[in-house]
Scaffold this motif. Sequence first.
Motif: not given
Length: 382
Positions: A194-196, A239, A262
């Motif tokens: 989920r981390y961008n 997000c 996210c």
Amino acid sequence: MTKKAQPSMKPGLPMRHVLCLGWKLVILVSVALCIFAFFRIQHYSQSMAALPRKSRSLSYEFSGNPKIAFLFLVRRNLPLDFLWGSFFENVDKAKFSIYIHSEPGFVFDESTTRSTIFFNRQLVNNIKVAWGEASMIQAERILFEEALQDPANRRFVLLSDSCVPLYNFSYIYDYLMGSPRSFVDSFLDKKDTRYNPKMSPVIPKSKWRKGSQWVALVRRHAEEVVDDEIVFPIFRKFCKRRPPVDASKGRKNLKLQKQHNCIPDEHYVQTLLAMKNLETELERRTVTYTLWNQSTTNTDNGAWHPFTFSYADAGPHQLKRIKDINHVYYETEYRTEWCSNNSTSVPCFLFARKFSQGAAMRFLSQGVVGNFDVSALLEAPP
């Protein structure tokens, strides 16, 4: 008459000067950019340590009766109001306060709730909330901000519309007030996708955390959430909600469903407090129990969803099993969190979700949280 010889001109000389000057400018600009980038990173780092404090004036030493602020984040109404009404019945009102974030325009009165304890407890600055978007954590921040206006509020418990208390008010009050720490489920998931990377450098990946949305914070940490002007804008920017499933796209939906999602409510408070280096001040666990069921749908393979307790699932044996849990194992960190309060072993959970109305009614009939009057349920509000 002889003319003086003119000095010869070297046609390549001006060009060499231009090239030399150009290279010097390139080097100068590069050095300037490096210095700018360095100070930008330093600025973000220092900003996290000294954010503007909107509520600082309300943080003076409080000598009165400390309260627990119960913060209900609901879709519309409170379907389990009859249970919570019983929970708060005959409790000293100087020990608690109630705040509800509902949909804009919804009012809690005699036509929408069975319990007078919730009358007009809705916030006036409610926003429209969408699951999977930053509006969810924005609503949380609004709840914390409103509750911070009362200096008597010293503990802040975030609850959903399907939460039930597992103990009476006195037990929960002593449990929360007896600990100087916040209860925040927070862990590092090495398999997390989920981390961008675009969140960097404001949010470094090393500080990215995951956990339950349902936190219980001490006042200082609630202020950190409200005063944050660095992390929340990044969540709001990166997000985004998943696009709806389109049957015509077939297997491409798997890829689309992983984009821009996210799940901010499962990361925001945890990541913010990690970035503030406050994890040593936390019990890194939640006090709200959730039973998770793994999804078997093709478009959401590997996802987990909270199980909803029905009337049949709310018997004394099932509830005793929840109340007897004394540790939580975090597989991704190989960490076992033994539940304690000031070095004393305690049950892990004070609340549980998600309970249907039937489950809550059966639970309440056991007399755990307060006196139960079944006649109060016979006439539901319109």
